[in-house]
Design an enzyme around this catalytic site. Structure first.
Site, PDB file in Angstrom:
ATOM      1  N   ASN A 208       0.846  -1.192   0.000  1.00 29.69           N
ATOM      2  CA  ASN A 208       0.000   0.000   0.000  1.00 29.69           C
ATOM      3  C   ASN A 208       0.884   1.245   0.000  1.00 29.69           C
ATOM      4  OD1 ASN A 208       0.594   0.740   2.849  1.00 29.69           O
ATOM      5  ND2 ASN A 208      -0.502  -1.169   3.292  1.00 29.69           N
ATOM      6  N   PRO A 303      -2.995 -12.273   9.638  1.00 29.40           N
ATOM      7  CA  PRO A 303      -3.313 -12.126  11.072  1.00 29.40           C
ATOM      8  C   PRO A 303      -3.644 -10.680  11.397  1.00 29.40           C
ATOM      9  CG  PRO A 303      -0.947 -12.458  10.740  1.00 29.40           C
ATOM     10  CD  PRO A 303      -1.601 -12.726   9.424  1.00 29.40           C
ATOM     11  N   ILE A 305      -3.111  -8.064  13.741  1.00 35.17           N
ATOM     12  CA  ILE A 305      -2.136  -7.821  14.808  1.00 35.17           C
ATOM     13  C   ILE A 305      -2.763  -7.031  15.952  1.00 35.17           C
ATOM     14  CG2 ILE A 305       0.091  -6.780  15.368  1.00 35.17           C
ATOM     15  CD1 ILE A 305       0.892  -7.275  12.435  1.00 35.17           C
ATOM     16  N   LEU A 306      -3.470  -5.955  15.641  1.00 34.00           N
ATOM     17  CA  LEU A 306      -4.074  -5.121  16.675  1.00 34.00           C
ATOM     18  C   LEU A 306      -5.072  -5.927  17.507  1.00 34.00           C
ATOM     19  CD1 LEU A 306      -4.517  -2.352  18.000  1.00 34.00           C
ATOM     20  CD2 LEU A 306      -6.197  -1.863  16.201  1.00 34.00           C
ATOM     21  N   PHE A 323      -4.679   2.452  14.793  1.00 35.55           N
ATOM     22  CA  PHE A 323      -4.916   3.478  13.773  1.00 35.55           C
ATOM     23  C   PHE A 323      -5.962   2.964  12.794  1.00 35.55           C
ATOM     24  CE2 PHE A 323      -1.495   5.678  15.548  1.00 35.55           C
ATOM     25  CZ  PHE A 323      -1.326   6.904  14.923  1.00 35.55           C
ATOM     26  N   LYS A 337     -14.367  -0.075  14.590  1.00 38.10           N
ATOM     27  CA  LYS A 337     -13.105  -0.811  14.608  1.00 38.10           C
ATOM     28  C   LYS A 337     -12.571  -0.924  16.027  1.00 38.10           C
ATOM     29  CE  LYS A 337      -8.424  -0.859  12.631  1.00 38.10           C
ATOM     30  NZ  LYS A 337      -7.501  -0.254  11.641  1.00 38.10           N
TER      31      LYS A 337
END
Length: 398
Positions: A208, A303, A305-306, A323, A337
């Site tokens: 990205n 996965p 992660i957060l 974020f 989120k």
């Protein structure tokens, strides 16, 4: 920032010892007092006279020098400094430190000290990668030894890879961060940054547009407040901040492993733009055009992660900051989120093409917490980082 600070600098025996001469100069420019200790192997690369001239002080070399012992015994020498720095830290010195050897002045000082210690490793890439060195490194880290570098690059021996000693200014920044008297002194913070690259084949990958600028700024801001920062970064355009422990990764899986290895920490800031998907069964050969048409790619979910770290039952950081890069309905999506992931805060921003935020120098964020949504005005990413770091300090210190 180093005015009045006393650094005991141990210079090991490696070609990188020449960088320690510049390190002495840089430290003294910033007001630090430097007491040099030169190993016997170190004298093969730099002279006691050059070290003494730059430090403006006597060089200590021999454990059994009667004159030195009468002037200042090695036990006292090991404890009068604010920080002991080993640069270069050779494989031999690291092994002695890890195993508690004390057969020369440098190793005896390191064993006898009750002062914080920082090492700047420097050695051949094969020596650095050897399991014995990596075991010693892990042991030293578990003992609380701070590590700066090594960097990757060409070596004097003609090989390429990790093992180059960090540059003098990088070491200075790490020393400044270590000795910082800010509110986060004694606290550990984890920051993820940059994009991840998910391979399609050996030459292609999914990525990205994240530059890593905001994550790098946050790492620098937390270090400036005195925190020990572990900075886990994907292949970012912006270099990592100085004065932090940098762990470089490529993929989401590697980033999760690095994050888990870095725990426990007092705060985790997950600013990386992690790819949601990866190619399932990436090819080990370059995909070719064929008369049968385009190759077919199947995807697997990466996965989260957060979410993984936020929902840990053991070892979860007390403060988890995520974020959310959104292109529409920013606050609604980011609030959802936060609830879905289980983190404490979400920093939301609008990265739609017209904003110029993704890869740019400015950001406009909304901080979402239990208290609600707080929108900040558009400002430089460094300013956003300083404001967020101050909020993190307030939360961590309670």
């Amino acid at each position: 920032m180093l005015a009045g600070k006393h650094i005991l600098l141990i210079i090991g025996g490696g070609i990188a010892a020449f960088k320690s001469l510049d390190l002495i100069r840089r430290l003294r420019e910033r007001g630090a007092e430097v007491t040099p200790v030169l190993t016997r192997a170190g004298t093969e690369f730099v002279t006691p006279l050059s070290v003494s001239a730059l430090a403006g002080k006597k060089v200590f070399q021999d454990l059994f020098d009667l004159g030195d012992e009468a002037e200042m015994g090695h036990i006292q020498l090991s404890r009068v400094a604010d920080l002991l720095v080993v640069a270069p830290a050779t494989a031999d010195l690291m092994a002695k430190m890890a195993q508690g050897h004390a057969n020369d002045l440098a190793s005896t000082l390191l064993l006898a000290t009750d002062t914080p210690v920082m090492i700047a490793p420097a050695m051949n890439v094969r020596m650095w990668d050897h399991p014995a060195t990596q075991r010693n490194l892990d042991l030293l880290k578990s003992d609380g030894i701070a590590v700066v570098g090594p960097n990757e690059g060409d070596m004097a021996c003609g090989e390429f890879g990790p093992g180059r000693m960090a540059e003098p200014l990088e070491i200075v920044a790490a020393i400044e961060a270590k000795l910082a008297d800010g509110p986060l002194k004694g606290k550990r913070a984890l920051v993820t940054s940059g994009p991840t690259h998910e391979p399609i084949d050996p030459v292609r990958y999914i990525a990205n547009r994240s530059s890593g600028a905001q994550g790098s700024a946050i790492g620098a801001a937390l270090a400036a407040l005195g925190a020990e920062v572990i900075f886990v970064t994907g292949p970012a355009d912006v270099p990592p901040p100085e004065g932090v422990t940098v762990i470089k990764v490529e993929t989401a899986k590697q980033m999760l492993e690095a994050v888990q290895d870095a725990l426990p920490v007092d705060a985790g800031v997950f600013a990386a733009a992690v790819a949601d998907w990866r190619v399932d069964g990436a090819s080990d050969r370059k995909l070719k055009k064929s008369k049968d048409g385009l190759p077919s790619l199947s995807f697997a979910e990466n996965p989260d992660i957060l979410k993984t770290v936020s929902q840990m039952t053991k070892g979860r950081p007390p403060l988890m900051v995520g974020f959310a890069a959104e292109t529409n309905d920013v606050v609604d999506h980011a609030t959802a989120k936060r609830n879905r992931k289980g983190c404490d805060w979400i920093v939301a921003n609008d990265v739609s093409p017209g904003t110029g935020i993704m890869g740019g120098t400015e950001n406009a964020v909304t901080l979402i917490t239990d208290a609600g949504a707080e929108s900040w005005p558009r400002m430089g990413k460094d300013e956003v980082a300083r404001k967020l770091a101050a909020r993190i300090a307030d939360a961590v210190l309670g």
